[in-house]
Each structure stands twice: as C-alpha cells, then as structure tokens.
Design a protein around this motif. Structure first.
Motif, PDB file in Angstrom:
ATOM      1  N   HIS A 174      47.886  55.985  45.239  1.00 12.87           N
ATOM      2  CA  HIS A 174      48.343  57.366  45.420  1.00 12.87           C
ATOM      3  C   HIS A 174      47.150  58.315  45.396  1.00 12.87           C
ATOM      4  CE1 HIS A 174      52.699  56.583  44.653  1.00 12.87           C
ATOM      5  NE2 HIS A 174      52.164  55.476  44.162  1.00 12.87           N
ATOM      6  N   GLU A 175      47.241  59.332  46.247  1.00 10.37           N
ATOM      7  CA  GLU A 175      46.323  60.459  46.185  1.00 10.37           C
ATOM      8  C   GLU A 175      47.201  61.699  46.120  1.00 10.37           C
ATOM      9  OE1 GLU A 175      42.242  59.999  48.169  1.00 10.37           O
ATOM     10  OE2 GLU A 175      43.653  59.166  49.620  1.00 10.37           O
ATOM     11  N   ALA A 176      47.087  62.459  45.036  1.00 10.15           N
ATOM     12  CA  ALA A 176      47.906  63.656  44.808  1.00 10.15           C
ATOM     13  C   ALA A 176      49.395  63.331  44.905  1.00 10.15           C
ATOM     14  CB  ALA A 176      47.512  64.769  45.777  1.00 10.15           C
ATOM     15  N   ARG A 177      49.812  62.290  44.263  1.00  6.06           N
ATOM     16  CA  ARG A 177      51.202  61.830  44.149  1.00  6.06           C
ATOM     17  C   ARG A 177      51.756  61.174  45.411  1.00  6.06           C
ATOM     18  NH1 ARG A 177      52.815  60.613  39.270  1.00  6.06           N
ATOM     19  NH2 ARG A 177      53.125  62.329  37.870  1.00  6.06           N
ATOM     20  N   SER A 178      51.201  61.460  46.588  1.00  3.86           N
ATOM     21  CA  SER A 178      51.729  60.811  47.796  1.00  3.86           C
ATOM     22  C   SER A 178      51.104  59.425  47.934  1.00  3.86           C
ATOM     23  CB  SER A 178      51.444  61.649  49.037  1.00  3.86           C
ATOM     24  OG  SER A 178      50.059  61.805  49.218  1.00  3.86           O
ATOM     25  N   VAL A 179      51.866  58.504  48.512  1.00  4.80           N
ATOM     26  CA  VAL A 179      51.373  57.137  48.704  1.00  4.80           C
ATOM     27  C   VAL A 179      50.292  57.143  49.772  1.00  4.80           C
ATOM     28  CG1 VAL A 179      51.982  54.797  49.412  1.00  4.80           C
ATOM     29  CG2 VAL A 179      53.541  56.095  47.962  1.00  4.80           C
ATOM     30  N   ALA A 180      49.126  56.602  49.426  1.00  3.05           N
ATOM     31  CA  ALA A 180      47.992  56.543  50.354  1.00  3.05           C
ATOM     32  C   ALA A 180      47.779  55.144  50.906  1.00  3.05           C
ATOM     33  CB  ALA A 180      46.719  57.021  49.655  1.00  3.05           C
ATOM     34  N   GLY A 181      48.336  54.146  50.209  1.00  2.06           N
ATOM     35  CA  GLY A 181      48.162  52.775  50.657  1.00  2.06           C
ATOM     36  C   GLY A 181      48.952  51.807  49.803  1.00  2.06           C
ATOM     37  N   THR A 182      49.045  50.577  50.294  1.00  7.73           N
ATOM     38  CA  THR A 182      49.749  49.508  49.582  1.00  7.73           C
ATOM     39  C   THR A 182      48.807  48.328  49.447  1.00  7.73           C
ATOM     40  OG1 THR A 182      51.816  50.232  50.579  1.00  7.73           O
ATOM     41  CG2 THR A 182      51.799  48.040  49.613  1.00  7.73           C
ATOM     42  N   ALA A 183      48.817  47.700  48.284  1.00  3.93           N
ATOM     43  CA  ALA A 183      47.918  46.574  48.039  1.00  3.93           C
ATOM     44  C   ALA A 183      48.691  45.402  47.447  1.00  3.93           C
ATOM     45  CB  ALA A 183      46.805  46.984  47.088  1.00  3.93           C
ATOM     46  N   VAL A 184      48.259  44.205  47.821  1.00  8.46           N
ATOM     47  CA  VAL A 184      48.784  42.974  47.244  1.00  8.46           C
ATOM     48  C   VAL A 184      47.693  42.400  46.347  1.00  8.46           C
ATOM     49  CG1 VAL A 184      49.647  40.645  47.716  1.00  8.46           C
ATOM     50  CG2 VAL A 184      50.222  42.529  49.266  1.00  8.46           C
ATOM     51  N   VAL A 185      48.020  42.174  45.091  1.00  3.96           N
ATOM     52  CA  VAL A 185      47.027  41.643  44.149  1.00  3.96           C
ATOM     53  C   VAL A 185      46.641  40.226  44.585  1.00  3.96           C
ATOM     54  CG1 VAL A 185      46.590  40.991  41.745  1.00  3.96           C
ATOM     55  CG2 VAL A 185      47.934  43.059  42.272  1.00  3.96           C
ATOM     56  N   LEU A 186      45.328  40.001  44.704  1.00  2.00           N
ATOM     57  CA  LEU A 186      44.796  38.696  45.107  1.00  2.00           C
ATOM     58  C   LEU A 186      44.296  37.868  43.932  1.00  2.00           C
ATOM     59  CD1 LEU A 186      42.626  39.798  48.171  1.00  2.00           C
ATOM     60  CD2 LEU A 186      44.892  38.733  48.225  1.00  2.00           C
ATOM     61  N   GLU A 187      43.666  38.544  42.974  1.00  2.00           N
ATOM     62  CA  GLU A 187      43.008  37.817  41.876  1.00  2.00           C
ATOM     63  C   GLU A 187      42.978  38.684  40.630  1.00  2.00           C
ATOM     64  OE1 GLU A 187      38.526  36.013  40.926  1.00  2.00           O
ATOM     65  OE2 GLU A 187      38.930  36.945  42.859  1.00  2.00           O
ATOM     66  N   VAL A 188      43.277  38.078  39.499  1.00  3.90           N
ATOM     67  CA  VAL A 188      43.164  38.726  38.200  1.00  3.90           C
ATOM     68  C   VAL A 188      42.423  37.747  37.305  1.00  3.90           C
ATOM     69  CG1 VAL A 188      44.369  39.707  36.225  1.00  3.90           C
ATOM     70  CG2 VAL A 188      45.362  39.933  38.515  1.00  3.90           C
ATOM     71  N   GLN A 189      41.242  38.148  36.854  1.00  8.76           N
ATOM     72  CA  GLN A 189      40.413  37.273  36.019  1.00  8.76           C
ATOM     73  C   GLN A 189      40.030  38.005  34.751  1.00  8.76           C
ATOM     74  OE1 GLN A 189      36.429  35.606  37.169  1.00  8.76           O
ATOM     75  NE2 GLN A 189      37.602  34.959  38.958  1.00  8.76           N
ATOM     76  N   GLN A 190      40.386  37.449  33.626  1.00  8.92           N
ATOM     77  CA  GLN A 190      39.982  38.046  32.355  1.00  8.92           C
ATOM     78  C   GLN A 190      38.490  37.771  32.138  1.00  8.92           C
ATOM     79  OE1 GLN A 190      42.079  40.025  30.793  1.00  8.92           O
ATOM     80  NE2 GLN A 190      43.544  39.501  32.389  1.00  8.92           N
ATOM     81  N   PRO A 191      37.824  38.635  31.374  1.00  8.59           N
ATOM     82  CA  PRO A 191      36.392  38.412  31.151  1.00  8.59           C
ATOM     83  C   PRO A 191      36.137  37.171  30.313  1.00  8.59           C
ATOM     84  CG  PRO A 191      37.160  40.195  29.769  1.00  8.59           C
ATOM     85  CD  PRO A 191      38.313  39.809  30.666  1.00  8.59           C
ATOM     86  N   PRO A 192      35.162  36.350  30.711  1.00  2.00           N
ATOM     87  CA  PRO A 192      34.820  35.204  29.858  1.00  2.00           C
ATOM     88  C   PRO A 192      34.164  35.708  28.573  1.00  2.00           C
ATOM     89  CG  PRO A 192      33.705  35.087  32.014  1.00  2.00           C
ATOM     90  CD  PRO A 192      34.393  36.412  31.916  1.00  2.00           C
ATOM     91  N   ALA A 193      34.688  35.298  27.443  1.00  9.50           N
ATOM     92  CA  ALA A 193      34.195  35.791  26.153  1.00  9.50           C
ATOM     93  C   ALA A 193      32.708  35.531  25.970  1.00  9.50           C
ATOM     94  CB  ALA A 193      34.989  35.145  25.023  1.00  9.50           C
ATOM     95  N   ALA A 194      32.194  34.453  26.528  1.00  6.97           N
ATOM     96  CA  ALA A 194      30.805  34.076  26.301  1.00  6.97           C
ATOM     97  C   ALA A 194      29.802  34.972  27.013  1.00  6.97           C
ATOM     98  CB  ALA A 194      30.582  32.634  26.781  1.00  6.97           C
ATOM     99  N   VAL A 195      30.226  35.726  28.057  1.00  7.39           N
ATOM    100  CA  VAL A 195      29.249  36.503  28.810  1.00  7.39           C
ATOM    101  C   VAL A 195      29.373  38.007  28.588  1.00  7.39           C
ATOM    102  CG1 VAL A 195      29.017  34.775  30.626  1.00  7.39           C
ATOM    103  CG2 VAL A 195      30.674  36.617  30.896  1.00  7.39           C
ATOM    104  N   THR A 196      30.308  38.449  27.757  1.00  5.92           N
ATOM    105  CA  THR A 196      30.498  39.891  27.584  1.00  5.92           C
ATOM    106  C   THR A 196      29.490  40.511  26.634  1.00  5.92           C
ATOM    107  OG1 THR A 196      32.158  39.491  25.889  1.00  5.92           O
ATOM    108  CG2 THR A 196      32.948  39.841  28.146  1.00  5.92           C
ATOM    109  N   ALA A 197      28.809  39.728  25.845  1.00  7.13           N
ATOM    110  CA  ALA A 197      27.866  40.278  24.866  1.00  7.13           C
ATOM    111  C   ALA A 197      26.607  40.778  25.528  1.00  7.13           C
ATOM    112  CB  ALA A 197      27.513  39.221  23.844  1.00  7.13           C
TER     113      ALA A 197
END
Length: 197
Positions: A174-197
């Motif tokens: 959304h941009e200013a409440r109106s729909v600007a586009g539609t997206a399909v989620v492709l990938e969701v990856q949580q951060p690896p705990a070992a590399v966040t430090a």
C-alpha cells in the motif's frame, strides 16, 4: 581502518572451503587485494556472502569499504544483508499495479529506499487490517516500473510482526492506503543464531 584493511578483515571471516558457483574462494579475494583491486575484491566477497551465512561484522566491514569507495548501491546492499543477518530473509514476487490503476506513475527505486505499508494479515484491536511497514529491495533490477513484476526482498520495521508469513501467502503493498501492488511470499528464513553476533 582504511579500505584494504576493511576488506581484509571481512575476508578473514570467510571459511576457506567456501566457493561460489564459479569456484571463487577467499584465496581469489586475497589475490585481488594484493594487487589493490579493491572493487573486484568487494564484489567477490559479496558473492561469497551469498553462498554461506556470515556474521554481521562481515557485512558491516563491506558496507563501510563500499561507502569509502563511493559505491552507493553496493554499500546499501551490504547494509541490507547485515539487516537480514540479524533479522532473517523475506523474499516475495511483487507485481505493481499499472500507472492507470494506482497512484504511482513513476518507477520505484530498487535499492531499499521505498518504505511502503503492507497488509500481511495483522489486525487492529477493532479487527481492521493493520498495515505494517517494510523497506523494499528489488532484486536484479535498479528500479521497478508501474505494472512491472520482480522478486523483492523486504526489511520489516518490526520483524516480529512478520514471523507468521509462509511461502505462498499473498500480501498487498500500500501507498497512502491504496493498494499499489500484490506479492506472493517466496521465502521466509529466520536468522541463523551463529552468525548474528
């Protein structure tokens, strides 16, 4: 630290056995550093960072080096990757509405500048859709035209509110409440705990 020191420090965080699809290793980076080919070394380190999860310090050193070489898009990308190392990766296939069907008549920058609102299924206390903000990075393109389609990466303002997303879920930009586009989620990856430090 100066540019070569920043690149050397980043290269020390790359395991020697890691190689890109083109068999580039950290040894190749050292070769370019020895010949003061800093921009090539930076590019190769970015590629190596895509092969294997590396710590935030790796991306921070690359971002500072890129800034000092006035490589703005590369610096922005390295900062982006540092954010993803801390908070995880969220990719989607975005289709923008055409200029005739939306408020936007100009292309959006691909380098993480735009911070649109997204309907990702969250609700307010009264049950209305709650819009959440996330910066937008267009992959492999400098910008995205109205009506265009591209793979994008999202950097949520509040990553915890996005943890429920799964591949295949449809979300709206959304941009200013109106729909600007539609997206399909492709990938969701949580951060690896070992590399966040």
């Amino acid at each position: 630290m100066d540019v070569p020191e920043l690149l050397e420090a980043a290269s020390l965080l790359v395991p020697e056995k890691i190689a890109t699809e083109n068999d580039i290793t950290v040894s190749d980076v050292w070769e370019y550093l020895a010949h003061d080919e800093w921009e090539v070394a930076l590019d190769l380190l970015e590629e190596l960072g895509d092969v294997h999860p590396l710590p935030v310090g790796f991306w921070e050193n690359l971002a500072i080096a890129a800034e000092r070489m006035s490589l703005d898009r590369s610096a922005a990308w390295c900062h982006w990757r540092g954010f993803e190392t801390r908070h995880g990766i969220l990719r989607a296939d975005l289709t923008l509405r055409t200029a005739a069907g939306a408020r936007r008549h100009t292309p959006i920058s691909g380098a993480g500048v735009l911070r649109p609102m997204w309907n990702i299924g969250n609700r307010t206390a009264s049950g209305e859709p709650a819009l959440d903000i996330a910066r937008l990075w267009v992959e492999f393109m400098p910008s995205l035209e109205p009506g265009g389609r591209a793979s994008v990466r999202l950097a949520p303002l509040d990553p915890a509110r996005w943890r429920h997303l799964r591949p295949g879920l449809v979300i709206t930009m959304h941009e200013a409440r109106s729909v600007a586009g539609t997206a399909v989620v492709l990938e969701v990856q949580q951060p690896p705990a070992a590399v966040t430090a």
